[in-house]
Design an enzyme around this catalytic site. Structure first.
Site, PDB file in Angstrom:
ATOM      1  N   LYS A 126      -5.096 -12.525   1.954  1.00  0.00           N
ATOM      2  CA  LYS A 126      -5.097 -11.068   2.160  1.00  0.00           C
ATOM      3  C   LYS A 126      -5.544 -10.796   3.587  1.00  0.00           C
ATOM      4  O   LYS A 126      -6.243 -11.621   4.191  1.00  0.00           O
ATOM      5  CB  LYS A 126      -6.070 -10.408   1.178  1.00  0.00           C
ATOM      6  CG  LYS A 126      -5.879  -8.923   1.018  1.00  0.00           C
ATOM      7  CD  LYS A 126      -4.777  -8.573   0.035  1.00  0.00           C
ATOM      8  CE  LYS A 126      -4.463  -7.098   0.021  1.00  0.00           C
ATOM      9  NZ  LYS A 126      -3.499  -6.740  -1.022  1.00  0.00           N
ATOM     10  N   ASP A 166       0.346  -3.190   1.988  1.00  0.00           N
ATOM     11  CA  ASP A 166      -0.722  -2.778   1.062  1.00  0.00           C
ATOM     12  C   ASP A 166      -1.061  -1.342   1.477  1.00  0.00           C
ATOM     13  O   ASP A 166      -0.275  -0.706   2.202  1.00  0.00           O
ATOM     14  CB  ASP A 166      -1.942  -3.715   1.165  1.00  0.00           C
ATOM     15  CG  ASP A 166      -2.984  -3.446   0.062  1.00  0.00           C
ATOM     16  OD1 ASP A 166      -2.656  -3.668  -1.107  1.00  0.00           O
ATOM     17  OD2 ASP A 166      -4.101  -2.999   0.365  1.00  0.00           O
TER      18      ASP A 166
HETATM   19  P1  NDP Z   1      -0.554   3.684  -0.547  1.00  0.00           P
HETATM   20  O1  NDP Z   1      -1.268   3.680   0.735  1.00  0.00           O
HETATM   21  O2  NDP Z   1       0.925   3.854  -0.582  1.00  0.00           O
HETATM   22  O3  NDP Z   1      -1.168   4.791  -1.541  1.00  0.00           O
HETATM   23  C1  NDP Z   1      -2.513   4.822  -1.881  1.00  0.00           C
HETATM   24  C2  NDP Z   1      -2.761   6.130  -2.607  1.00  0.00           C
HETATM   25  O4  NDP Z   1      -4.107   6.166  -3.060  1.00  0.00           O
HETATM   26  C3  NDP Z   1      -2.587   7.335  -1.706  1.00  0.00           C
HETATM   27  O5  NDP Z   1      -2.109   8.415  -2.477  1.00  0.00           O
HETATM   28  C4  NDP Z   1      -4.008   7.613  -1.218  1.00  0.00           C
HETATM   29  O6  NDP Z   1      -4.223   8.952  -0.847  1.00  0.00           O
HETATM   30  C5  NDP Z   1      -4.794   7.268  -2.451  1.00  0.00           C
HETATM   31  N1  NDP Z   1      -6.142   6.840  -2.083  1.00  0.00           N
HETATM   32  C6  NDP Z   1      -6.497   5.899  -1.179  1.00  0.00           C
HETATM   33  N2  NDP Z   1      -7.831   5.804  -1.096  1.00  0.00           N
HETATM   34  C7  NDP Z   1      -8.305   6.704  -1.976  1.00  0.00           C
HETATM   35  C8  NDP Z   1      -9.606   7.082  -2.353  1.00  0.00           C
HETATM   36  N3  NDP Z   1     -10.687   6.513  -1.810  1.00  0.00           N
HETATM   37  N4  NDP Z   1      -9.732   8.053  -3.312  1.00  0.00           N
HETATM   38  C9  NDP Z   1      -8.634   8.626  -3.884  1.00  0.00           C
HETATM   39  N5  NDP Z   1      -7.386   8.295  -3.542  1.00  0.00           N
HETATM   40  C10 NDP Z   1      -7.235   7.363  -2.617  1.00  0.00           C
HETATM   41  O7  NDP Z   1      -0.974   2.322  -1.277  1.00  0.00           O
HETATM   42  P2  NDP Z   1      -0.262   1.580  -2.468  1.00  0.00           P
HETATM   43  O8  NDP Z   1       0.302   2.553  -3.439  1.00  0.00           O
HETATM   44  O9  NDP Z   1       0.595   0.516  -1.915  1.00  0.00           O
HETATM   45  O10 NDP Z   1      -1.510   0.807  -3.127  1.00  0.00           O
HETATM   46  C11 NDP Z   1      -2.349   1.421  -4.102  1.00  0.00           C
HETATM   47  C12 NDP Z   1      -3.168   0.335  -4.776  1.00  0.00           C
HETATM   48  O11 NDP Z   1      -2.283  -0.634  -5.372  1.00  0.00           O
HETATM   49  C13 NDP Z   1      -4.093  -0.473  -3.867  1.00  0.00           C
HETATM   50  O12 NDP Z   1      -5.231  -0.863  -4.605  1.00  0.00           O
HETATM   51  C14 NDP Z   1      -3.257  -1.708  -3.555  1.00  0.00           C
HETATM   52  O13 NDP Z   1      -4.054  -2.808  -3.194  1.00  0.00           O
HETATM   53  C15 NDP Z   1      -2.587  -1.929  -4.894  1.00  0.00           C
HETATM   54  N6  NDP Z   1      -1.373  -2.723  -4.868  1.00  0.00           N
HETATM   55  C16 NDP Z   1      -0.292  -2.345  -4.131  1.00  0.00           C
HETATM   56  C17 NDP Z   1       0.852  -3.095  -4.159  1.00  0.00           C
HETATM   57  C18 NDP Z   1       2.090  -2.680  -3.465  1.00  0.00           C
HETATM   58  O14 NDP Z   1       3.109  -3.365  -3.621  1.00  0.00           O
HETATM   59  N7  NDP Z   1       2.096  -1.592  -2.714  1.00  0.00           N
HETATM   60  C19 NDP Z   1       0.917  -4.368  -4.906  1.00  0.00           C
HETATM   61  C20 NDP Z   1      -0.240  -4.617  -5.708  1.00  0.00           C
HETATM   62  C21 NDP Z   1      -1.347  -3.831  -5.651  1.00  0.00           C
HETATM   63  P3  NDP Z   1      -3.743   9.521   0.592  1.00  0.00           P
HETATM   64  O15 NDP Z   1      -2.284   9.820   0.407  1.00  0.00           O
HETATM   65  O16 NDP Z   1      -4.578  10.717   0.794  1.00  0.00           O
HETATM   66  O17 NDP Z   1      -4.008   8.433   1.571  1.00  0.00           O
END
Ligand code: NDP
Length: 444
Positions: A126, A166
């Site tokens: 990572k 990510d």
């Molecule tokens: P994105 O950056 O696309 O989206 C993250 C979302 O979560 C956004 O809506 C963001 O809000 C919100 N967010 C981030 N931090 C916080 C917080 N502290 N409190 C509330 N909301 C929050 O990321 P992903 O969708 O790619 O990833 C989401 C999760 O899934 C992570 O844990 C990641 O590690 C995991 N993951 C992702 C994969 C992938 O293929 N993308 C694969 C496996 C796991 P805002 O829009 O305001 O930033």
């Protein structure tokens, strides 16, 4: 003291100020007690646990870049190459101000078992940086990504370490990083996944984590006499995972009534309008207030609150530790019967225990969100073959992988008298394969 407790203590002592890493190690090792006890003499002699909690290698580096005002900004970059027993390191790059070594280590550690669970030949790693992409211009994003890759390119390669997206790293960032890698190293190879379709990306990679989450959830519900069709679902997050989880849940006949971002959340009694959500988040990169403004059935609330809404199934898809004990109590009180983690470690340990004790089916992230990395591995296969598969081909492989993951963890839980405990099952199933490969490869 038991071997598991000794190693947990060692991790805390050797890695002070890394609470998320401690949490991940505790969660995994606690659930491996039965396997470790059954093999204690050999594992101690071979120092299997000490080796598995120590990254093979970790890099921390300076990332200087010039902002639009001509000022130099400095961020810190990380890449942790955790375990390569079953394949090249594989795991995403997180760009978020909260990133530090402990967060990257927690994610890298979890990634070992997740990657193993996919059944594909990929090790765990990572990386990321404390850079905040929010509010930056395209030129600033490019300047950061180029500087980040100028250093990172020394440590990665198609057969050694293949990073992906990510939080904060989407198609745009991957594109800039890929361009810089190619320019410096002079090779056109599948060194990153999550690439654009015009330069080696895989169809269905964008959708994979969210779709995969639903394929696994659907199978888990089916095997427990329930159906996703007709269920009311609460999703948190509004990023890549949340959007495609919402889309697939609705395709499967569920009604998703919430999404959230880092400032607030939406309750939409008519069900989330995915096309509108994509427009707001993927195209305009705007706040959820814009969703509410365009949709009469939607209410916008500041802060957190998604888990206060009555639902059958909860899918936390935002970030770590976003579902705590109080949230778990509220979900149980409201009749929720399944939680599947789209994000990495979104549920705190006490919340997970509470949910399980109260009979809620609980699918941990390392299994439930493995569809993203699994499809990344399919992207690597296509790059090696220099071929592209159709959306349907990739999607059907993804579905098979997720259904197999569920049955592997279900079987592993049953073998160790923990039927229905999918946390234990996922950790055991992921761990067994990695340990087998480590033992076969000798002391390394
Ligand atoms: P994105 O950056 O696309 O989206 C993250 C979302 O979560 C956004 O809506 C963001 O809000 C919100 N967010 C981030 N931090 C916080 C917080 N502290 N409190 C509330 N909301 C929050 O990321 P992903 O969708 O790619 O990833 C989401 C999760 O899934 C992570 O844990 C990641 O590690 C995991 N993951 C992702 C994969 C992938 O293929 N993308 C694969 C496996 C796991 P805002 O829009 O305001 O930033």
């Amino acid at each position: 003291m038991s071997y598991v407790d000794e190693v947990i203590d060692l991790v805390v002592k050797q890695n002070p100020a890394e609470p998320e890493f401690h949490q991940a190690v505790k969660e995994v090792l606690e659930s491996l007690r039965a396997v470790v006890e059954a093999n204690e003499e050999q594992y101690r002699k071979e120092a299997i646990l000490e080796r598995i909690v120590n990254p093979e290698r970790q890099f921390k580096f300076r990332v200087p870049w010039v902002d639009d005002k001509g000022n130099v900004q400095v961020n810190t970059g990380y890449r942790v190459q955790f375990n390569s027993a079953i394949g090249p390191y594989k795991g995403g790059l997180r760009l978020h101000p909260s990133v530090n070594l402990g967060i990257i280590k927690f994610l890298g550690f979890e990634q070992i078992f997740k990657n193993s669970l996919t059944g594909l030949p990929i090790g765990g790693g990572k990386g990321g940086s404390d850079f905040d992409p929010k509010g930056k211009s395209d030129r600033e994003i490019m300047a950061f990504c180029q500087s980040f890759m100028t250093e990172l390119c020394k440590y990665i390669g198609a057969d050694t370490d293949v990073p992906a997206g990510d939080i904060g790293t989407g198609a745009r960032e991957i594109g800039y990083m890929f361009g810089q890698y190619k320019r410096i190293r002079g090779v056109y190879e599948g060194v990153l996944t999550g690439k654009g379709l015009s330069y080696g990306g895989s169809l269905a990679r964008t959708e994979a984590t969210g779709y995969g989450l639903l394929y696994l959830t659907e199978e888990m519900l089916k095997c427990n006499g329930k159906d996703i069709k007709g269920a009311t679902v609460c999703v948190s997050g509004a990023g890549n995972v949340a959007i495609y989880a919402t889309q697939k849940a609705q395709e499967l006949g569920a009604k998703v009534v919430t999404v959230s971002d880092s400032t607030g959340w939406i309750y939409d009694s008519e069900g989330i309008d995915v096309e509108l959500l994509k427009e707001v988040k993927e195209v305009k990169r705007a706040r959820l207030t814009e969703y509410a403004a365009a949709r009469p059935s939607a209410e916008y609330h500041e802060g957190r609150g998604v888990w206060s809404i009555k639902c059958d199934v909860a899918l936390p898809c935002a970030t770590q530790n976003e579902l705590n004990l109080d949230d778990a109590k509220q979900l149980v009180a409201n009749g929720c019967y399944a939680v599947a983690e789209g994000a990495n470690m979104p549920t705190t340990m006490d919340a997970t225990e509470y949910l399980q004790k109260n009979g809620v089916l609980f699918a941990p992230g390392k299994a439930a969100n493995a569809g993203g990395v699994a499809t990344s591995a399919l992207e690597m296969s296509q790059n090696s073959e220099r071929l592209s598969w159709t959306f349907e081909e990739v999607d059907s492989k993804l579905k098979n992988i997720m259904v197999n993951i569920f049955h592997n963890l279900d079987d592993a839980a049953k073998r160790y008298n923990a039927e229905g405990n999918y946390v234990v099952g996922a950790n055991i199933a992921g761990f067994e394969k990695v340990v087998d490969a480590m033992l076969a490869q000798g002391v390394c």
